[in-house]
Design a protein around this motif. Structure first.
Motif, PDB file in Angstrom:
ATOM      1  N   GLY A   1       2.970   2.123 -16.158  1.00 48.77           N
ATOM      2  CA  GLY A   1       1.840   2.814 -16.782  1.00 48.77           C
ATOM      3  C   GLY A   1       2.289   3.986 -17.631  1.00 48.77           C
ATOM      4  N   VAL A   2       3.211   4.777 -17.113  1.00 50.11           N
ATOM      5  CA  VAL A   2       3.680   5.925 -17.877  1.00 50.11           C
ATOM      6  C   VAL A   2       4.524   5.485 -19.072  1.00 50.11           C
ATOM      7  CG1 VAL A   2       5.810   6.511 -16.629  1.00 50.11           C
ATOM      8  CG2 VAL A   2       4.451   8.320 -17.617  1.00 50.11           C
ATOM      9  N   LEU A   3       5.243   4.378 -18.935  1.00 49.92           N
ATOM     10  CA  LEU A   3       6.089   3.910 -20.036  1.00 49.92           C
ATOM     11  C   LEU A   3       5.302   3.175 -21.120  1.00 49.92           C
ATOM     12  CD1 LEU A   3       9.136   2.604 -17.966  1.00 49.92           C
ATOM     13  CD2 LEU A   3       8.954   4.753 -19.246  1.00 49.92           C
ATOM     14  N   SER A   4       4.098   2.759 -20.798  1.00 53.68           N
ATOM     15  CA  SER A   4       3.330   1.927 -21.741  1.00 53.68           C
ATOM     16  C   SER A   4       2.647   2.720 -22.852  1.00 53.68           C
ATOM     17  CB  SER A   4       2.272   1.122 -20.981  1.00 53.68           C
ATOM     18  OG  SER A   4       1.271   1.993 -20.480  1.00 53.68           O
ATOM     19  N   ARG A   5       2.531   4.018 -22.697  1.00 51.23           N
ATOM     20  CA  ARG A   5       1.782   4.811 -23.690  1.00 51.23           C
ATOM     21  C   ARG A   5       2.561   6.041 -24.135  1.00 51.23           C
ATOM     22  NH1 ARG A   5      -3.671   3.953 -24.342  1.00 51.23           N
ATOM     23  NH2 ARG A   5      -3.252   5.148 -26.220  1.00 51.23           N
ATOM     24  N   LEU A   6       3.774   5.846 -24.574  1.00 52.19           N
ATOM     25  CA  LEU A   6       4.604   6.960 -25.019  1.00 52.19           C
ATOM     26  C   LEU A   6       4.113   7.560 -26.329  1.00 52.19           C
ATOM     27  CD1 LEU A   6       8.142   5.446 -24.285  1.00 52.19           C
ATOM     28  CD2 LEU A   6       6.875   7.096 -22.885  1.00 52.19           C
ATOM     29  N   ASP A   7       3.321   6.815 -27.079  1.00 49.94           N
ATOM     30  CA  ASP A   7       2.882   7.245 -28.413  1.00 49.94           C
ATOM     31  C   ASP A   7       1.678   8.175 -28.391  1.00 49.94           C
ATOM     32  OD1 ASP A   7       1.413   5.109 -27.383  1.00 49.94           O
ATOM     33  OD2 ASP A   7       0.784   4.441 -29.375  1.00 49.94           O
TER      34      ASP A   7
ATOM     35  N   ASP B 109       6.065  19.333 -18.437  1.00 50.15           N
ATOM     36  CA  ASP B 109       6.217  20.672 -19.009  1.00 50.15           C
ATOM     37  C   ASP B 109       6.528  20.626 -20.508  1.00 50.15           C
ATOM     38  OD1 ASP B 109       5.767  21.772 -16.512  1.00 50.15           O
ATOM     39  OD2 ASP B 109       7.902  22.029 -16.056  1.00 50.15           O
ATOM     40  N   ARG B 110       6.577  19.402 -21.065  1.00 50.00           N
ATOM     41  CA  ARG B 110       6.871  19.174 -22.486  1.00 50.00           C
ATOM     42  C   ARG B 110       8.259  19.681 -22.876  1.00 50.00           C
ATOM     43  NH1 ARG B 110       1.979  17.652 -25.375  1.00 50.00           N
ATOM     44  NH2 ARG B 110       0.242  17.734 -23.906  1.00 50.00           N
ATOM     45  N   LYS B 111       9.196  19.591 -21.946  1.00 49.42           N
ATOM     46  CA  LYS B 111      10.577  19.996 -22.191  1.00 49.42           C
ATOM     47  C   LYS B 111      11.493  18.787 -22.353  1.00 49.42           C
ATOM     48  CE  LYS B 111      10.118  24.316 -19.683  1.00 49.42           C
ATOM     49  NZ  LYS B 111      10.496  25.070 -18.491  1.00 49.42           N
ATOM     50  N   VAL B 112      10.954  17.588 -22.110  1.00 48.87           N
ATOM     51  CA  VAL B 112      11.737  16.358 -22.211  1.00 48.87           C
ATOM     52  C   VAL B 112      11.052  15.453 -23.227  1.00 48.87           C
ATOM     53  CG1 VAL B 112      12.454  14.274 -20.954  1.00 48.87           C
ATOM     54  CG2 VAL B 112      12.598  16.501 -19.843  1.00 48.87           C
ATOM     55  N   ASP B 113      11.849  14.912 -24.132  1.00 50.13           N
ATOM     56  CA  ASP B 113      11.340  13.984 -25.130  1.00 50.13           C
ATOM     57  C   ASP B 113      10.843  12.705 -24.445  1.00 50.13           C
ATOM     58  OD1 ASP B 113      11.270  12.889 -27.997  1.00 50.13           O
ATOM     59  OD2 ASP B 113      12.542  11.424 -26.940  1.00 50.13           O
ATOM     60  N   PRO B 114       9.681  12.197 -24.863  1.00 52.25           N
ATOM     61  CA  PRO B 114       9.145  10.981 -24.235  1.00 52.25           C
ATOM     62  C   PRO B 114      10.109   9.794 -24.261  1.00 52.25           C
ATOM     63  CG  PRO B 114       7.432  12.030 -25.535  1.00 52.25           C
ATOM     64  CD  PRO B 114       8.716  12.775 -25.809  1.00 52.25           C
ATOM     65  N   ARG B 115      10.851   9.616 -25.341  1.00 52.77           N
ATOM     66  CA  ARG B 115      11.784   8.477 -25.423  1.00 52.77           C
ATOM     67  C   ARG B 115      12.955   8.661 -24.451  1.00 52.77           C
ATOM     68  NH1 ARG B 115       8.562   4.950 -27.493  1.00 52.77           N
ATOM     69  NH2 ARG B 115       7.596   5.641 -29.391  1.00 52.77           N
ATOM     70  N   ALA B 116      13.456   9.879 -24.346  1.00 56.03           N
ATOM     71  CA  ALA B 116      14.534  10.148 -23.388  1.00 56.03           C
ATOM     72  C   ALA B 116      14.022   9.934 -21.957  1.00 56.03           C
ATOM     73  CB  ALA B 116      15.059  11.569 -23.560  1.00 56.03           C
ATOM     74  N   PHE B 117      12.809  10.383 -21.704  1.00 54.83           N
ATOM     75  CA  PHE B 117      12.195  10.173 -20.395  1.00 54.83           C
ATOM     76  C   PHE B 117      12.071   8.688 -20.087  1.00 54.83           C
ATOM     77  CE2 PHE B 117       8.220   9.134 -18.207  1.00 54.83           C
ATOM     78  CZ  PHE B 117       8.447   9.720 -16.979  1.00 54.83           C
ATOM     79  N   ALA B 118      11.617   7.923 -21.065  1.00 56.76           N
ATOM     80  CA  ALA B 118      11.441   6.476 -20.866  1.00 56.76           C
ATOM     81  C   ALA B 118      12.767   5.810 -20.520  1.00 56.76           C
ATOM     82  CB  ALA B 118      10.829   5.835 -22.106  1.00 56.76           C
ATOM     83  N   GLY B 119      13.822   6.205 -21.204  1.00 57.42           N
ATOM     84  CA  GLY B 119      15.137   5.641 -20.907  1.00 57.42           C
ATOM     85  C   GLY B 119      15.593   5.980 -19.506  1.00 57.42           C
ATOM     86  N   GLN B 120      15.351   7.218 -19.090  1.00 50.87           N
ATOM     87  CA  GLN B 120      15.754   7.639 -17.752  1.00 50.87           C
ATOM     88  C   GLN B 120      14.962   6.892 -16.677  1.00 50.87           C
ATOM     89  OE1 GLN B 120      14.326  11.357 -16.078  1.00 50.87           O
ATOM     90  NE2 GLN B 120      16.428  11.883 -15.462  1.00 50.87           N
TER      91      GLN B 120
END
Length: 190
Positions: free
Chosen positions: A136-142, A64-75
């Motif tokens: 897979g989801v963590l590999s392309r945060l950029d 939903d684009r409500k969570v920052d990708p880096r914060a998501f990756a950490g979680q």
């Protein structure tokens, strides 16, 4: 004969639920045999369910684009690691210590422990797919577009894992807790 594979069953066969009839879920916490081992076991199961729920909520927030990708990756890294490592440890202890002891308590339900052991082996394959999907989801945060696609795939993987794990945990609880309530846990370390 009913298919007892984790991926296709909708519960344990009635023949393996004989002790559950005598010790129904709604009475577990009031039973005098409801001890620390049962509480610990159920708490571990609750933890696994909560970790999956947290990852699902975080993934939905990312989609939903409500969570920052880096914060998501950490979680996902934290909760995913806790989930996979904790589940492997939990299953190893069950397979090597608890199941062999519990299986001897009542011949009517002994076959159920073989089903639970088979579940553990089936879950290993699903855990590997879960880890691949998480990586897979963590590999392309950029790249937000790729991230969104990978997050959708990961969300589906989480849904599959939640469904399969809940089936296994529910069946395990329905088999094991009544056995411990009936026969006690003194020889199990509880």
């Amino acid at each position: 004969m009913t298919d007892l594979a984790l991926e296709s069953r909708d519960g344990l066969p009635d023949a393996l639920r004989v002790l559950l009839e005598a010790y129904p879920r709604q009475g577990w916490t009031q039973d005098p045999g409801f001890d620390g081992l049962i509480r610990f076991w159920l708490d571990r199961h609750l933890m696994f369910r909560r970790l999956l729920a947290e990852m699902r909520t975080g993934t939905e927030g990312l989609l939903d684009r409500k969570v920052d990708p880096r914060a998501f990756a950490g979680q996902v890294s934290r909760y995913g690691g806790m989930f996979v490592n904790g589940l492997h440890e939990h299953h190893t202890i069950e397979d090597t210590y608890y199941f062999p002891k519990l299986q001897t308590k009542d011949d009517r339900v002994a076959r159920g422990f073989d089903i639970l052991d088979a579940d553990h082996h089936a879950l290993d394959g699903h855990l590997a797919a879960f880890v691949d999907s998480a990586n897979g989801v963590l590999s392309r945060l950029d790249d937000r577009n790729v991230l969104q696609d990978n997050a959708a795939t990961f969300k589906a993987s989480l849904g599959d894992m939640e469904r399969l794990l809940n089936r296994h945990l529910t069946d395990e609880e329905d088999l094991i807790v009544p056995v411990i309530l009936k026969f006690g846990s003194s020889d199990l370390g509880g």
